[in-house]
Enzyme design. Structure first.
Site, short mmCIF file in Angstrom:
data_model
loop_
_atom_site.label_atom_id
_atom_site.label_comp_id
_atom_site.label_asym_id
_atom_site.label_seq_id
_atom_site.Cartn_x
_atom_site.Cartn_y
_atom_site.Cartn_z
N ASP A 1 0.85 -1.19 0.00
CA ASP A 1 0.00 0.00 0.00
C ASP A 1 0.89 1.24 0.00
OD1 ASP A 1 -1.57 2.15 2.00
OD2 ASP A 1 -2.84 1.19 0.52
N ILE A 2 0.63 2.15 -0.93
CA ILE A 2 1.40 3.40 -0.98
C ILE A 2 0.98 4.28 0.18
CG2 ILE A 2 2.00 5.42 -2.36
CD1 ILE A 2 1.19 3.84 -4.83
N GLU B 1 -4.45 2.28 -4.66
CA GLU B 1 -3.00 2.34 -4.49
C GLU B 1 -2.44 1.06 -3.87
OE1 GLU B 1 -4.74 4.39 -0.77
OE2 GLU B 1 -5.27 4.02 -2.86
#
Length: 299
Positions: free
Chosen positions: A175-176, A219
């Protein structure tokens, strides 16, 4: 499966034999294939090959309709080609005593496909069209990697193969960190650049042909590493984390630094598990990484 398991099914093939040039039974979990000859008998003399060899491939097809038929227990149709011809393939799931098998019915469509817009005489144009259509089904439009549908179709097969062969199945969820802040600060076009750049970084860290990367949504990304031990999986996740942290992303006049959090799962599963359990285990560790300050790997 044994030959006797197919006897009842073979007796039904007379009805459709004249409609198809090639009929075979496919086990998409192990990529195995049993060919049926013109007398509707199992071709015991045929050389044992993988199901994807027919298409001239050396690995499992990315948009495998037999895989879809097996998982969803529904019939699917696909246009594909091998080095010799264009083929219409129908995949039909059938329940036998020993379990589910997929019957593939293949018809030569080289001279019978009709398109509203005429193509040039070069068949290459048509083959490119077929590749594009098949890729659209399993590719994410922005990043070009596999999409959520591919995860839903491929991960169950990886899980079943892991259970049958009693091998590890490793997954990394990514996950960004604070991606919404990037969009809010710089706009969605810059956000898209960040996603595409990080996709390239993650892909560059995958080491084996058997590993694959997909965009889980927004994301978030999922990396599947069949058979990889925990130490290797954590090392790969850590190499991804460091590569992302050290990268400066340039978009127009903006120079952007981002980080990402990683959740790793690695275990041998049992027949009581489903593919959602695999995702959930990695996702729990991803949430732990975010709670513990982000930009870290948890397992």
């Amino acid at each position: 499966m044994k030959e006797k398991d197919f006897e009842q099914l073979l007796g039904c093939l007379d009805i459709i034999r004249n409609m198809y040039e090639h009929i075979r039974f496919v086990d998409p979990v192990n990529s195995k294939v049993i060919n049926v000859n013109e007398k509707n008998e199992i071709d015991t003399e045929a050389e044992e090959i993988k199901c994807y060899t027919f298409w001239g491939n050396t690995t499992v097809c990315k948009n495998c309709i037999s895989m879809r038929a097996y998982i969803e227990n529904k019939s699917f149709v696909k246009i594909e080609y091998n080095p010799d011809k264009i083929v219409m393939t129908t995949a039909v799931p059938v329940e036998l005593k020993e379990g589910r098998v997929v019957v593939e019915l293949l018809k030569d469509a080289t001279d019978s496909l009709i398109f509203e817009n005429k193509l040039s005489g070069d068949i290459t144009e048509l083959l490119i069209m077929i590749d594009n259509i098949n890729n659209l089904a399993v590719r994410d439009a922005l990043t070009g990697i596999y999409n959520r549908r591919y995860i839903n179709e491929k991960l169950p097969i990886e899980l079943m193969s892991s259970i049958i062969n009693k091998k590890l199945l490793s997954v990394i969820m990514i996950d960004i960190d604070h991606y919404k802040r990037v969009n809010d600060t710089y706009g969605h076009l810059v956000g898209d650049t960040v996603l595409k750049t990080l996709t390239g970084i993650i892909q560059s860290c995958i080491r084996r042909d058997t590993d694959w990367l997909a965009r889980y949504g927004g994301e978030e990304f999922l990396v599947c590493l069949p058979g990889a031990p925990l130490r290797m999986t954590v090392e790969i996740a850590e190499s991804m984390r460091k590569a992302i942290e050290s990268r400066t992303i340039v978009s127009g006049d903006h120079e952007i630094k981002v980080t990402a959090s990683f959740g790793v799962s690695c275990r041998i599963y049992t027949k009581d598990n489903n593919y959602e359990d695999v995702i959930e285990e990695a996702d729990k560790n991803l949430l732990l990484a975010k709670r513990n300050g982000r930009n870290r790997v948890e397992w």
